[in-house]
Design a protein around this motif. Structure first.
Motif, PDB file in Angstrom:
ATOM      1  N   PHE A 118       8.124  -2.187  18.692  1.00 46.45           N
ATOM      2  CA  PHE A 118       7.973  -1.643  17.359  1.00 46.45           C
ATOM      3  C   PHE A 118       8.665  -2.675  16.492  1.00 46.45           C
ATOM      4  CE2 PHE A 118      11.372   0.764  19.242  1.00 46.45           C
ATOM      5  CZ  PHE A 118      12.045   0.818  18.325  1.00 46.45           C
ATOM      6  N   GLU A 119       7.980  -2.656  15.019  1.00 46.62           N
ATOM      7  CA  GLU A 119       8.799  -3.442  14.216  1.00 46.62           C
ATOM      8  C   GLU A 119      10.111  -2.761  13.696  1.00 46.62           C
ATOM      9  OE1 GLU A 119       6.784  -5.374  10.838  1.00 46.62           O
ATOM     10  OE2 GLU A 119       5.123  -5.991  12.149  1.00 46.62           O
ATOM     11  N   GLU A 153       3.696  -2.789  11.602  1.00 55.75           N
ATOM     12  CA  GLU A 153       4.274  -2.700  10.421  1.00 55.75           C
ATOM     13  C   GLU A 153       5.520  -1.674  10.175  1.00 55.75           C
ATOM     14  OE1 GLU A 153       1.357  -0.870   7.943  1.00 55.75           O
ATOM     15  OE2 GLU A 153       1.270   0.996   9.100  1.00 55.75           O
ATOM     16  N   SER A 167      13.125   1.111  11.167  1.00 58.33           N
ATOM     17  CA  SER A 167      11.960   0.939  11.937  1.00 58.33           C
ATOM     18  C   SER A 167      10.860   1.482  11.532  1.00 58.33           C
ATOM     19  CB  SER A 167      12.478   1.714  13.283  1.00 58.33           C
ATOM     20  OG  SER A 167      13.577   0.967  14.005  1.00 58.33           O
ATOM     21  N   GLY A 168       9.630   0.890  12.341  1.00 60.10           N
ATOM     22  CA  GLY A 168       8.276   1.392  11.890  1.00 60.10           C
ATOM     23  C   GLY A 168       7.416   1.564  13.219  1.00 60.10           C
ATOM     24  N   GLN A 169       6.297   1.022  12.920  1.00 57.36           N
ATOM     25  CA  GLN A 169       5.179   1.006  13.989  1.00 57.36           C
ATOM     26  C   GLN A 169       5.043  -0.338  14.805  1.00 57.36           C
ATOM     27  OE1 GLN A 169       3.626   4.182  14.358  1.00 57.36           O
ATOM     28  NE2 GLN A 169       4.881   4.716  12.843  1.00 57.36           N
ATOM     29  N   ARG A 170       4.107  -0.362  15.554  1.00 59.07           N
ATOM     30  CA  ARG A 170       3.855  -1.596  16.314  1.00 59.07           C
ATOM     31  C   ARG A 170       3.683  -2.636  15.357  1.00 59.07           C
ATOM     32  NH1 ARG A 170       3.301  -4.527  20.859  1.00 59.07           N
ATOM     33  NH2 ARG A 170       1.580  -5.678  21.352  1.00 59.07           N
TER      34      ARG A 170
END
Length: 91
Positions: free
Chosen positions: A21-22, A43, A38-41
Motif C-alpha cells: 500500500f502507498e 493512492e 499511509s493510504g490504499q494500494r
C-alpha cells in the motif's frame, strides 16, 4: 541535499519500498518529518490541513507498490504545494 535530510529520506524509503500500500512522507530541509501517511494500494489522500502542513516541503517521497513512475497527481501535488523535490520508490 543536507546529510540529515538525505538520511531521513533514505530510512523512510527503505521502510516503505516493499509495502503493498502507498505511504507518503514530507520532510523539511533539516530532515525533520512534516507528515507521514499511509493510504490504499494506489493512492494516499490528504486532507486540507495535511496539505497545508506539507506546503514548501523540501522533499516529498512515497512508494508505488504497482511499480509505476510518477502520476499526474504526484506532479500536481508537488507543483501546488511548492515542494522542492518529489521522489517515488518501487519494489
Amino acid at each position: 541535499m543536507d546529510i540529515a535530510l538525505r538520511r531521513a529520506v533514505r530510512r523512510l524509503e527503505e521502510e516503505i519500498a516493499e509495502q503493498g500500500f502507498e505511504t507518503a512522507a514530507a520532510f523539511q530541509a533539516n530532515g525533520a518529518l512534516l507528515l507521514k501517511k499511509s493510504g490504499q494500494r494506489a493512492e494516499v489522500r490528504f486532507a486540507r490541513e495535511e496539505a497545508i502542513r506539507m506546503l514548501e516541503a523540501a522533499v516529498f517521497t512515497h512508494n508505488h507498490p504497482r511499480n509505476t513512475s510518477f502520476s499526474l497527481a504526484d506532479v500536481d501535488l508537488a507543483w501546488r504545494l511548492l515542494i522542492g523535490e518529489i521522489r517515488v520508490i518501487s519494489p
